[in-house]
Design a protein around this motif. Sequence first.
Motif, short mmCIF file in Angstrom:
data_model
loop_
_atom_site.label_atom_id
_atom_site.label_comp_id
_atom_site.label_asym_id
_atom_site.label_seq_id
_atom_site.Cartn_x
_atom_site.Cartn_y
_atom_site.Cartn_z
N GLY A 174 31.84 22.64 11.01
CA GLY A 174 32.98 23.19 10.30
C GLY A 174 34.05 23.66 11.29
N ILE A 175 34.98 24.46 10.82
CA ILE A 175 36.00 25.02 11.71
C ILE A 175 35.34 26.03 12.64
CG2 ILE A 175 38.11 26.41 11.84
CD1 ILE A 175 38.98 25.16 9.23
N VAL A 176 35.48 25.83 13.93
CA VAL A 176 34.78 26.66 14.91
C VAL A 176 35.70 27.78 15.37
CG1 VAL A 176 33.54 26.68 17.11
CG2 VAL A 176 33.50 24.63 15.67
N PHE A 177 35.24 29.01 15.20
CA PHE A 177 36.03 30.18 15.60
C PHE A 177 35.55 30.71 16.95
CE2 PHE A 177 36.89 31.26 10.89
CZ PHE A 177 38.02 30.46 10.91
N GLY A 178 36.51 30.86 17.85
CA GLY A 178 36.25 31.40 19.17
C GLY A 178 37.58 31.77 19.79
N HIS A 179 37.59 32.06 21.09
CA HIS A 179 38.84 32.42 21.77
C HIS A 179 39.74 31.21 21.97
CE1 HIS A 179 37.49 36.50 22.35
NE2 HIS A 179 36.38 36.07 22.92
N GLU A 180 39.19 30.01 21.79
CA GLU A 180 39.97 28.79 21.79
C GLU A 180 39.83 28.15 20.41
OE1 GLU A 180 39.45 26.30 25.41
OE2 GLU A 180 38.02 27.85 25.99
N GLY A 181 40.33 26.93 20.26
CA GLY A 181 40.16 26.24 19.00
C GLY A 181 41.18 26.67 17.96
N ALA A 182 40.75 26.70 16.69
CA ALA A 182 41.67 26.92 15.57
C ALA A 182 42.13 28.36 15.42
CB ALA A 182 41.00 26.45 14.27
N LEU A 183 41.28 29.31 15.78
CA LEU A 183 41.59 30.71 15.46
C LEU A 183 42.87 31.23 16.11
CD1 LEU A 183 40.81 33.19 13.88
CD2 LEU A 183 39.30 33.87 15.77
N PRO A 184 43.14 30.98 17.39
CA PRO A 184 44.40 31.48 17.97
C PRO A 184 45.63 31.00 17.20
CG PRO A 184 42.93 30.78 19.71
CD PRO A 184 42.29 30.34 18.42
N SER A 185 45.62 29.75 16.74
CA SER A 185 46.76 29.24 15.98
C SER A 185 46.88 29.92 14.62
CB SER A 185 46.62 27.72 15.79
OG SER A 185 46.66 27.06 17.02
N LEU A 186 45.73 30.19 13.99
CA LEU A 186 45.75 30.86 12.70
C LEU A 186 46.19 32.32 12.83
CD1 LEU A 186 42.42 29.45 11.22
CD2 LEU A 186 44.72 28.99 10.35
N ALA A 187 45.81 32.95 13.94
CA ALA A 187 46.12 34.37 14.13
C ALA A 187 47.53 34.62 14.62
CB ALA A 187 45.11 35.00 15.10
N LEU A 188 48.13 33.63 15.29
CA LEU A 188 49.45 33.85 15.90
C LEU A 188 50.51 34.33 14.91
CD1 LEU A 188 51.25 33.75 18.38
CD2 LEU A 188 51.65 31.32 17.94
N PRO A 189 50.67 33.71 13.73
CA PRO A 189 51.69 34.23 12.80
C PRO A 189 51.47 35.70 12.44
CG PRO A 189 50.91 32.08 12.09
CD PRO A 189 50.00 32.52 13.20
N TYR A 190 50.22 36.12 12.33
CA TYR A 190 49.94 37.52 12.01
C TYR A 190 50.36 38.43 13.16
CZ TYR A 190 47.48 35.84 7.93
OH TYR A 190 47.20 35.25 6.73
N LYS A 191 50.11 37.98 14.38
CA LYS A 191 50.52 38.79 15.53
C LYS A 191 52.04 38.94 15.57
CE LYS A 191 46.51 37.61 18.38
NZ LYS A 191 46.01 36.96 19.61
N LEU A 192 52.75 37.95 14.99
CA LEU A 192 54.22 37.99 14.94
C LEU A 192 54.73 38.60 13.63
CD1 LEU A 192 54.90 34.44 16.43
CD2 LEU A 192 54.97 36.64 17.63
N PHE A 193 53.83 39.21 12.86
CA PHE A 193 54.16 39.81 11.57
C PHE A 193 54.70 38.78 10.58
CE2 PHE A 193 54.18 43.31 14.53
CZ PHE A 193 53.59 44.36 13.81
N ALA A 194 54.20 37.53 10.69
CA ALA A 194 54.67 36.46 9.80
C ALA A 194 53.51 35.76 9.12
CB ALA A 194 55.51 35.46 10.59
N GLY A 195 52.35 36.40 9.06
CA GLY A 195 51.18 35.77 8.47
C GLY A 195 51.20 35.84 6.95
#
Length: 304
Positions: free
Chosen positions: A165-186
Amino acid sequence: MKVAIAGGSGFIGKHLTRYFLNKGHDVFILTRSEKTSSEKRLHYVKWLSDSATPLASLEGIDAVINLAGKSINSLWTEKTKMDIFSSRISSTKAIYSIIDGLQKKPSVFINASAVGFYGTSIDQTFTEDSIEAGKDFLAKTVDAWEKEAAKIGELHVRTVIIRIGIVFGHEGALPSLALPYKLFAGGKLGTGQQWVSWIHVKDLIALIDHTIHTSEISGPINATAPSPVKMNQLGKTIGKIIHRPHWLPAPSFALKTLLGEMSIMVLEGQKVIPMKALQHHFHFVYPTLDEALSDILKKQMKSS
């Protein structure tokens, strides 16, 4: 134990290599270029070139793991789709030739696959008993890949198809998914009702090791956590953990315009249950989304 890994330089491959080295095993990375290592137990073996002679280095190998293939995280032009498909088939054919040429066969061959095999659905639940492949590009690619990998079983080698499935770690999909939230745009992606079948990278690596040492496991096995979630819940959980709002939606039409056919990866999904892993007593360290994302995102927040 001696383990050969094709695709060892990728996100999963690097974690797997480090895991086995830390366990005191010898790791043989199949690579297209000449490489050397300062680590005593890490070996690079050239393959997929006319000058390569991998058989000499791989005689006596105990397990072969195939993670090789072009990344699917790029815009899907017709050429890219052809490369995604052909890279998986050609690497698996090459591994068949290597294993066929070994005097002593490995005890197990593990081929990466993907939950994309099942196609997409809002209302269905998929387990390893779901045998019909989906009809979209990813499903057709995975189905062909699995059929090529299954041929290695004809060499009397236990063959496992690990549908990741989608693998969550410090690399892979999660950084891209989390980036908008870090920019207050999630916010919500598409309808938010699409299923996300995910796994923490540490659980994935442990499941691969569990599969190597559990001789009763063969054929497909789902590498997903036992608690798939909907995309909206994933976004809300990311926002909660890093203390950011979940408020700015990305409508389906905008994502389709931006990503083209590749938008299926975020706008559609499948609810996948790891039935075989649970039946064979695999213990998930991160069975829930909260536990998995807290482990990853809180560590990132502390280090930033």
